[in-house]
Design a protein around this motif. Sequence first.
Motif, PDB file in Angstrom:
ATOM      1  N   PRO A  63       0.852  -1.193   0.000  1.00 14.40           N
ATOM      2  CA  PRO A  63       0.000   0.000   0.000  1.00 14.40           C
ATOM      3  C   PRO A  63       0.886   1.240   0.000  1.00 14.40           C
ATOM      4  O   PRO A  63       1.839   1.319   0.778  1.00 14.40           O
ATOM      5  N   ILE A  95      -0.965  -0.941  -4.419  1.00  8.37           N
ATOM      6  CA  ILE A  95      -2.260  -0.251  -4.371  1.00  8.37           C
ATOM      7  C   ILE A  95      -1.988   1.143  -3.830  1.00  8.37           C
ATOM      8  O   ILE A  95      -1.530   1.290  -2.697  1.00  8.37           O
ATOM      9  N   ASP A  96      -2.263   2.165  -4.638  1.00 10.75           N
ATOM     10  CA  ASP A  96      -1.839   3.527  -4.317  1.00 10.75           C
ATOM     11  C   ASP A  96      -3.027   4.433  -3.992  1.00 10.75           C
ATOM     12  O   ASP A  96      -4.093   4.341  -4.605  1.00 10.75           O
ATOM     13  N   SER A  97      -2.818   5.327  -3.023  1.00  8.74           N
ATOM     14  CA  SER A  97      -3.873   6.229  -2.558  1.00  8.74           C
ATOM     15  C   SER A  97      -3.966   7.528  -3.354  1.00  8.74           C
ATOM     16  O   SER A  97      -4.746   8.408  -2.991  1.00  8.74           O
ATOM     17  N   SER A 117      -6.191   3.017  -5.884  1.00  4.72           N
ATOM     18  CA  SER A 117      -7.309   2.581  -5.050  1.00  4.72           C
ATOM     19  C   SER A 117      -8.634   3.141  -5.568  1.00  4.72           C
ATOM     20  O   SER A 117      -9.664   2.461  -5.528  1.00  4.72           O
ATOM     21  N   ASN A 133      -6.763   0.848   1.079  1.00  8.47           N
ATOM     22  CA  ASN A 133      -5.931   0.155   0.090  1.00  8.47           C
ATOM     23  C   ASN A 133      -5.916  -1.352   0.327  1.00  8.47           C
ATOM     24  O   ASN A 133      -6.003  -2.153  -0.611  1.00  8.47           O
ATOM     25  N   SER A 137      -7.431  -4.162  -2.113  1.00  7.94           N
ATOM     26  CA  SER A 137      -6.477  -5.107  -2.694  1.00  7.94           C
ATOM     27  C   SER A 137      -7.051  -6.519  -2.749  1.00  7.94           C
ATOM     28  O   SER A 137      -6.690  -7.317  -3.618  1.00  7.94           O
TER      29      SER A 137
END
Length: 529
Positions: A63, A95-97, A117, A133, A137
């Motif tokens: 994340p 998984i990126d914010s 995300s 995230n 995922s």
Amino acid sequence: MAELYKKESPNEVQEALTRDLDKPSYIKEWIERNTFHHSRFKDVESLIEKKNELGLSISLCFPTLNEEKTVGKEIELMRRELAEKHPLLDEIAVIDSGSTDRTEEVARSAGADFYYSSDILPQHRVYRGKGENLWKSLYVLKGDIICWIDADITNIHPRFVYGLVGPLLLYPHLSYVKAFYKRPIQIHGEIHYTGGGRVTELVVRPFFNLLFPELTGFAQPLSGEYAGRRDLLEKLPFFTGYGVETGHLIDINRLYSLDIMGQCDLDVRIHKNQSIESLRSMSYRILKILLQRADDMGRIEIFQDITDSLQVLTGVRDVYSIEKMKVWGIERPPMIKIPEYRAQRRMLEQTETDAGGDTPDPLPYTASLMFHKDLVIPRLRGVKREEIIREIIQTGKGRMLNPEKAEAELMQTGIIVHTPIGRNIALFHAFGDFVDDIVPIIGLSPDGVEMSPGSDRFYIAFAFLAPEYLGEIYDRIVDSLSKIFARMEHFEWLLKCTTPDEIIAFLSYLEAKNKIVKMLNIGSEEVYL
């Protein structure tokens, strides 16, 4: 006992006895059985053989939010050592914010699959935070075992993966494994090998000792590295922000048992230490979640709303002010309850109950915790249904994206809940994109209001606005509210409350009484103290 401890002096014997009394035997037994050192799993080839024998796949996920400086090195190392040289991992993903630096470019170049995300299940809204995230995922990752690692580790090593998935492969009774380690802290440019993990030591550990003593055996309850079996993870709720880790520990122990969790010593973890300002916000969010869970489980009772605003005194000399910071976050439902996930996992032929397997019933909902002082109307001024709805909208408009649309939707609803004593409750609800979070509003009318000319009167008006995907919470809140008004004195006492604080406290009191009845199994659910 003295022979057991084999101590040389009476003082040493007494100290050992005291430690034994302070630490319940089941925690000591859990530590002995479920605590490991990463060196026990360094034979990666044997882990691969076991993985193939069991027919399992393993996903590694990072994340991220603005981690361009470290994420590339982590991905490259894991890909080289644990995917190419030793094929333990079947998938590596990020998984990126919503990073604003080069995190995406660096991650893709290093060989990871990359997802924002916000692009995953967008129909279920978008929230910021690590927990969000992790939750999302589960939808895109393919593995039977999922390992999550923070993307800011500067002393990355393969042990951060094999130390977590190893116990899951070799010990079938385990379904969730957390990391622990020494956490150095940098003070005035010098590295000190103690002093890290400040939120753990100052907030979480004292709280666990007070209200969740069964979890005190975890060395690093907030560690950002852990692995779990999908068939467990998909049945857990996820808090979107800070607190996802503590939420997992509490919920796994609550829903299943301490025995299915383990921990592994990874020696040392080095990363950039956060500022005290960041830790303050983190601590507040985690403390709020801990209090919420403790209340849900009947270990404490909270008689006022828990605000999302963290207030901090700022200024210098004679110029001071209170700064309010919003600490947002919601609780995501178990992923297995999401229709798109079930379709993807080919669970369409199963009912939702069947898909949940042995997932126990959810905690009884504490409706009173949803109310905030600014969403409580002690005395409704309106005498007609339409006037009440407009008053409700005016009270909550600051939390609405489109108050006009919300009002129009509420005008189409309205049902009366008849209580055994004839003092009725009016329920108004609307679900849509005019709000981005739950907005519950409650108002009292001691004289009563007619829903329509000549109809039954209601004395409590409850309105619930929420995005579509949070609609199921409405049923749980209504169920909780309905059960606490079966006696005349409950209504009479509530209608005597004249401030929002009094109303919230009294609702909490009534819910607490009902929870005690249920916990003690006194009679049926129709029995009220």
